[in-house]
Design a protein around this motif. Structure first.
Motif, PDB file in Angstrom:
ATOM      1  N   PRO A  64     -33.074   4.877  27.878  1.00  0.00           N
ATOM      2  CA  PRO A  64     -31.824   4.181  27.540  1.00  0.00           C
ATOM      3  C   PRO A  64     -31.768   2.782  28.147  1.00  0.00           C
ATOM      4  O   PRO A  64     -32.212   2.570  29.277  1.00  0.00           O
ATOM      5  CB  PRO A  64     -30.736   5.081  28.118  1.00  0.00           C
ATOM      6  CG  PRO A  64     -31.405   6.063  28.999  1.00  0.00           C
ATOM      7  CD  PRO A  64     -32.865   6.070  28.691  1.00  0.00           C
TER       8      PRO A  64
ATOM      9  N   GLU B 179     -21.744   0.147  27.831  1.00  0.00           N
ATOM     10  CA  GLU B 179     -22.147   1.540  27.958  1.00  0.00           C
ATOM     11  C   GLU B 179     -21.271   2.496  27.156  1.00  0.00           C
ATOM     12  O   GLU B 179     -21.171   3.683  27.456  1.00  0.00           O
ATOM     13  CB  GLU B 179     -22.271   1.952  29.428  1.00  0.00           C
ATOM     14  CG  GLU B 179     -23.322   1.123  30.142  1.00  0.00           C
ATOM     15  CD  GLU B 179     -23.801   1.702  31.452  1.00  0.00           C
ATOM     16  OE1 GLU B 179     -23.793   2.929  31.610  1.00  0.00           O
ATOM     17  OE2 GLU B 179     -24.211   0.899  32.311  1.00  0.00           O
ATOM     18  N   LYS B 180     -20.681   1.974  26.084  1.00  0.00           N
ATOM     19  CA  LYS B 180     -19.934   2.824  25.155  1.00  0.00           C
ATOM     20  C   LYS B 180     -20.940   3.544  24.264  1.00  0.00           C
ATOM     21  O   LYS B 180     -21.880   2.954  23.766  1.00  0.00           O
ATOM     22  CB  LYS B 180     -18.973   1.980  24.314  1.00  0.00           C
ATOM     23  CG  LYS B 180     -18.071   2.814  23.442  1.00  0.00           C
ATOM     24  CD  LYS B 180     -16.969   1.959  22.830  1.00  0.00           C
ATOM     25  CE  LYS B 180     -15.940   2.819  22.149  1.00  0.00           C
ATOM     26  NZ  LYS B 180     -16.272   3.196  20.817  1.00  0.00           N
ATOM     27  N   VAL B 181     -20.750   4.824  24.096  1.00  0.00           N
ATOM     28  CA  VAL B 181     -21.636   5.635  23.265  1.00  0.00           C
ATOM     29  C   VAL B 181     -21.017   5.775  21.883  1.00  0.00           C
ATOM     30  O   VAL B 181     -19.858   6.162  21.745  1.00  0.00           O
ATOM     31  CB  VAL B 181     -21.864   7.024  23.909  1.00  0.00           C
ATOM     32  CG1 VAL B 181     -22.715   7.900  23.015  1.00  0.00           C
ATOM     33  CG2 VAL B 181     -22.488   6.872  25.290  1.00  0.00           C
TER      34      VAL B 181
ATOM     35  N   LYS C  28     -33.314   6.956  23.311  1.00  0.00           N
ATOM     36  CA  LYS C  28     -32.644   8.005  24.092  1.00  0.00           C
ATOM     37  C   LYS C  28     -33.459   8.373  25.331  1.00  0.00           C
ATOM     38  O   LYS C  28     -32.901   8.656  26.383  1.00  0.00           O
ATOM     39  CB  LYS C  28     -32.395   9.229  23.229  1.00  0.00           C
ATOM     40  CG  LYS C  28     -31.298   9.007  22.216  1.00  0.00           C
ATOM     41  CD  LYS C  28     -31.132  10.197  21.319  1.00  0.00           C
ATOM     42  CE  LYS C  28     -30.111   9.885  20.246  1.00  0.00           C
ATOM     43  NZ  LYS C  28     -30.088  10.887  19.200  1.00  0.00           N
TER      44      LYS C  28
ATOM     45  N   GLN D  98     -25.749   3.034  19.616  1.00  0.00           N
ATOM     46  CA  GLN D  98     -25.558   4.288  20.345  1.00  0.00           C
ATOM     47  C   GLN D  98     -25.262   4.078  21.826  1.00  0.00           C
ATOM     48  O   GLN D  98     -24.720   4.961  22.472  1.00  0.00           O
ATOM     49  CB  GLN D  98     -26.794   5.185  20.190  1.00  0.00           C
ATOM     50  CG  GLN D  98     -26.963   5.675  18.759  1.00  0.00           C
ATOM     51  CD  GLN D  98     -28.201   6.515  18.601  1.00  0.00           C
ATOM     52  OE1 GLN D  98     -28.169   7.721  18.847  1.00  0.00           O
ATOM     53  NE2 GLN D  98     -29.292   5.892  18.194  1.00  0.00           N
ATOM     54  N   LEU D  99     -25.651   2.893  22.352  1.00  0.00           N
ATOM     55  CA  LEU D  99     -25.377   2.605  23.769  1.00  0.00           C
ATOM     56  C   LEU D  99     -25.211   1.095  23.919  1.00  0.00           C
ATOM     57  O   LEU D  99     -26.183   0.368  24.059  1.00  0.00           O
ATOM     58  CB  LEU D  99     -26.505   3.121  24.659  1.00  0.00           C
ATOM     59  CG  LEU D  99     -26.298   3.008  26.163  1.00  0.00           C
ATOM     60  CD1 LEU D  99     -25.030   3.724  26.615  1.00  0.00           C
ATOM     61  CD2 LEU D  99     -27.502   3.546  26.903  1.00  0.00           C
TER      62      LEU D  99
END
Length: 188
Positions: free
Chosen positions: A41, A100-102, A38, A95-96
């Motif tokens: 990233p 770039e979909k979270v 996080k 998560q990424l």
């Protein structure tokens, strides 16, 4: 955190009824690496994050499988890497994703946002197969892959050392490299 989610991922993970002799070490390692991800990233860094997670777990004596395969969502397939412990999926990098979909992380096979088994299908098979990046990762010897991470002079080993420090592991990069020469990814 999702708007519908009232508890943090850490709280959800800590409340899961998990039977593993090293569940506290797994928890601490998972979230230390998640925090690093996080803070720095890197969309699509699944092969990197899973490799680092694999080493950090192994350095604590926790057996795990470094996996590569395709994952199926409701609408598509994508190439991916993750860790399995006792056949349960641990996925920080979801998560990424590269697009770039979270997404919420997967911990012991549980989607930490819904608090239910993940709806992602790990090890699914599409008619396309692996893309060139996944093929390259599979063909690259593990230590060479770790050495080749371009953001640090020490390669991805620098991340192992940095996150290891957060979980109270003393990592000497030169000492540990030799333990991973025969490491391979398991195709799922």
């Amino acid at each position: 955190m999702d708007k519908q989610q009232s508890k943090s991922y850490r709280i959800v993970a800590s409340e899961l009824e998990i039977e593993h002799e090293n569940k506290d070490k797994i928890f601490n390692t998972f979230f230390a690496l998640s925090d690093f991800f996080k803070k720095y990233p890197n969309p699509g860094a699944c092969h990197l994050i899973s490799s680092v997670f694999h080493i950090l777990l192994k350095e604590q004596g926790i057996e795990n499988t470094l996996c590569i395969g395709e994952v199926k969502t409701d609408m598509k397939f994508f190439d991916h890497s993750w860790i399995e412990i006792n056949d349960q999926v641990f996925d920080i990098a979801i998560q990424l994703t590269l697009d770039e979909k979270v997404n919420p992380p997967v911990y012991f096979g549980v989607d930490l946002a819904t608090e239910r088994a993940t709806s992602l299908i790990y090890g699914a098979k599409s008619h396309i197969g692996f893309d060139s990046d996944a093929k390259q990762v599979l063909q690259t010897p593990f230590v060479k892959y770790m050495d080749g991470y371009p953001l640090y002079r020490e390669g991805a080993w620098k991340i192992v050392k940095s996150v290891g420090k957060e979980i109270k592991l003393k990592i000497n990069i030169n000492d540990i490299k030799g333990r991973y020469y025969n490491t391979t990814r398991v195709i799922k």
